[in-house]
Each structure stands twice: as structure tokens, then as C-alpha cells.
Design an enzyme around this catalytic site. Structure first.
Site, mmCIF file in Angstrom:
data_model
loop_
_atom_site.group_PDB
_atom_site.id
_atom_site.type_symbol
_atom_site.label_atom_id
_atom_site.label_comp_id
_atom_site.label_asym_id
_atom_site.label_seq_id
_atom_site.Cartn_x
_atom_site.Cartn_y
_atom_site.Cartn_z
ATOM 1 N N ASN A 65 0.868 -1.181 0.000
ATOM 2 C CA ASN A 65 0.000 0.000 0.000
ATOM 3 C C ASN A 65 0.900 1.226 0.000
ATOM 4 O OD1 ASN A 65 -1.774 2.065 0.536
ATOM 5 N ND2 ASN A 65 -2.419 1.303 2.547
ATOM 6 N N LYS B 94 0.120 4.274 -0.157
ATOM 7 C CA LYS B 94 -0.477 5.440 0.523
ATOM 8 C C LYS B 94 -0.247 6.709 -0.308
ATOM 9 C CE LYS B 94 -0.200 2.990 4.862
ATOM 10 N NZ LYS B 94 -0.097 3.034 6.318
ATOM 11 N N HIS C 207 -9.603 0.809 5.034
ATOM 12 C CA HIS C 207 -8.280 0.954 5.648
ATOM 13 C C HIS C 207 -8.394 1.839 6.897
ATOM 14 C CE1 HIS C 207 -4.166 2.207 6.345
ATOM 15 N NE2 HIS C 207 -3.827 1.077 5.740
ATOM 16 N N GLU D 166 -6.762 4.225 7.954
ATOM 17 C CA GLU D 166 -6.640 5.682 7.736
ATOM 18 C C GLU D 166 -7.939 6.263 7.190
ATOM 19 O OE1 GLU D 166 -2.929 5.225 5.666
ATOM 20 O OE2 GLU D 166 -2.115 4.565 7.578
ATOM 21 N N GLU E 209 -5.196 -5.055 10.548
ATOM 22 C CA GLU E 209 -4.195 -3.998 10.708
ATOM 23 C C GLU E 209 -4.473 -3.246 12.002
ATOM 24 O OE1 GLU E 209 -2.227 -2.834 6.765
ATOM 25 O OE2 GLU E 209 -4.054 -1.668 6.930
ATOM 26 N N GLY F 265 2.589 2.277 10.848
ATOM 27 C CA GLY F 265 3.486 3.420 10.730
ATOM 28 C C GLY F 265 4.197 3.794 12.020
ATOM 29 N N SER G 104 3.663 -2.003 10.237
ATOM 30 C CA SER G 104 5.113 -1.950 10.471
ATOM 31 C C SER G 104 5.847 -3.235 10.092
ATOM 32 C CB SER G 104 5.410 -1.577 11.930
ATOM 33 O OG SER G 104 4.955 -0.268 12.210
HETATM 34 P P1 13P Z 1 3.097 0.441 7.599
HETATM 35 O O1 13P Z 1 3.662 -0.847 7.031
HETATM 36 O O2 13P Z 1 3.765 1.664 7.061
HETATM 37 O O3 13P Z 1 2.998 0.386 9.079
HETATM 38 O O4 13P Z 1 1.576 0.531 7.046
HETATM 39 C C1 13P Z 1 0.738 -0.574 7.142
HETATM 40 C C2 13P Z 1 -0.495 -0.308 6.391
HETATM 41 O O5 13P Z 1 -1.297 0.516 6.783
HETATM 42 C C3 13P Z 1 -0.714 -1.045 5.143
HETATM 43 O O6 13P Z 1 -1.993 -0.852 4.648
#
Ligand code: 13P
Length: 251
Positions: free
Chosen positions: A10, A12, A96, A98, A168, A174, A214
């Protein structure tokens, strides 16, 4: 029951168009003929068509990070499922964390998005996960269960043949705080049980459940040894082709 591994990157809200094209080419070069896991990438909307061109006929799956559930009309800034299909997407992330926590989307909105994706023939990766406060309050299973139930309510198994679920935990995204393989396993097993309650145990036994939060190449293999961890959904580390390829090849 053996389930084939599936690993997503992803991206982002990162990269320029040129960087996205270069990364897609590099991912194809490193993983395009790797038979050990299904690889997916989720670039930002404006780069989807260019990335589709770079992936060509390789088996790497192209997905979008989100969609809006209406078909068309006065929804400024939104992107429909049909638009995603028309630029070459086969997959889409739904719910997701976010979207849930930064953009304030409810379980009900996410349920509508899941239906829109399925209706358009997109394969959904439905994301669920608890916040740190929810984990500390002992609500992890209940929160993931509620998110799953609201999203899946009323859908038929036949519509969900390509469903992938991603666990997740918000506190792991993150932050560098990857869940331990044991923490991931206990939630994945619970998700599988709950999906079994909703859609039947035979359906749940085939469902692929990814872990995200992460993940790095140093932690990928440990997570993937767990029986209910069928894949990974990678954020930051998917922006580096070599690191992402090492994660995909970790099992
Ligand atoms: P990170 O691997 O940067 O923690 O993000 C995970 C994520 O949200 C994947 O969709």
C-alpha cells in the site's frame, strides 16, 4: 487447509508519477515471475493507469486504496468502482484504518463501499483493526468482530469468493510497533472464527487473512509462520523495491 500467500504493498500518499512508474517496473522485475506468493500493489489514484502500463501482463495485481460507493454524479473528489475498473484495477482496499480514523468513515460507509466494489467486480481487501485504547480496554476481538459483521452483513458467500481480510491494528501502523506473531495469530484465528459464524466454516477455512502494521523483511517470515497469517499488507516498506521483494519472498 493450505491457503496461498498474498502480499500487498500500500503506497499510501507517496511518490511522484515518475517514482511510481519506476517502482512498479522494479517490483515487476523482482516479483513478476515469483510463484511463491500473489503480489498486489496499491498506488495513489493518479498513477493507476501508468502503473497498469508498467505491470503489463505480469501476474502482479493492481489495486486502488479506496473508492466511493456511488456510481456517478455530484461527489467532488470521489472515485467510483467503475472508474477504477476502467483504468485497469482488479483489487481495492476497503476500510483501511486511515479511512476509518483520519477521514472518519463509519462501519456503515465501509459496508457500502464493499458492496460497490463487489458489484463492479473488484476484489476487495477488507481492513479491520483496533486502536491502542481499544486493545488496552480488552476490546480487540469485539472491535474487529463488529467491523467484520457490519461489512459482511447480508452478503452471500458466492459474492465474496475473492474476499481477503487484512488485520491492521491501528497502533502498529506506521509506528514501528509490529504485532508479535502470537498477537497476530490470536486475532487472525478469532477473525476466521467470526467469519465462519457469518458465512460458514468451510468458507472461513479458505479465507486469506493478511497482517499489516510496520512489517519489515526482518519480521515478515516470523509472522508468516503462524497458521492463520496468510499474507501481509505492507505500507512504508513497500516503497522500497528490494525490501518489498524480500517481504513477499519471506515465507
Ligand atoms: P506500515 O507498514 O507503514 O505500518 O503501514 C501498514 C499499512 O497501513 C498497510 O496498509
Amino acid at each position: 487447509m493450505s491457503r496461498s500467500p498474498i502480499v500487498g504493498g500500500n503506497w499510501k500518499m507517496n511518490l511522484s508519477l515518475g517514482e511510481a512508474e519506476a517502482l512498479a517496473s522494479e517490483v515487476r522485475h523482482r516479483l513478476g515471475s515469483y510463484p511463491g506468493a500473489q503480489t498486489l500493489i496499491f498506488p495513489p489514484f493518479p498513477y493507476l493507469q501508468a502503473v497498469a502500463g508498467r505491470l503489463g501482463d505480469s501476474p502482479i495485481g493492481l489495486g486502488a486504496q479506496d473508492l466511493w460507493y456511488e456510481g456517478k454524479g455530484a461527489f467532488t473528489g470521489a472515485v467510483s468502482a467503475a472508474m477504477l475498473v476502467s483504468v485497469g484495477c482488479k483489487w481495492v482496499l476497503i476500510g483501511h484504518s486511515e479511512r476509518r480514523h483520519v477521514f472518519g468513515e463509519s462501519d456503515e460507509i465501509i459496508a457500502k463501499k464493499l458492496r460497490a466494489a463487489l458489484h463492479a467486480g473488484l476484489k476487495p481487501v477488507l481492513c479491520v483493526g483496533e486502536t491502542l485504547l481499544e486493545r488496552q480496554a480488552g476490546q480487540t476481538f469485539a472491535v474487529c468482530g463488529r467491523q467484520l459483521r457490519t461489512a459482511l452483513q447480508g452478503l452471500q458467500r458466492s459474492e465474496l469468493e475473492h474476499l481477503v481480510v487484512a488485520y491492521e491494528p491501528v497502533w502498529a501502523i506506521g509506528t514501528g510497533l509490529v504485532a508479535s506473531p502470537e498477537q497476530a495469530q490470536e486475532v487472525h484465528a478469532d477473525i476466521r472464527d467470526r467469519v465462519g459464524d457469518i458465512l460458514g466454516m468451510d468458507f472461513a477455512a479458505k479465507l486469506r487473512i493478511q497482517y499489516g502494521g510496520s512489517v519489515k523483511s526482518s519480521t515478515a517470515a516470523g509472522l508468516m509462520t503462524k497458521p492463520d497469517v496468510d499474507g501481509l499488507l505492507v505500507g512504508g516498506a513497500s516503497l522500497l523495491a528490494e525490501e518489498f521483494a524480500a517481504i513477499v519472498r519471506a515465507k
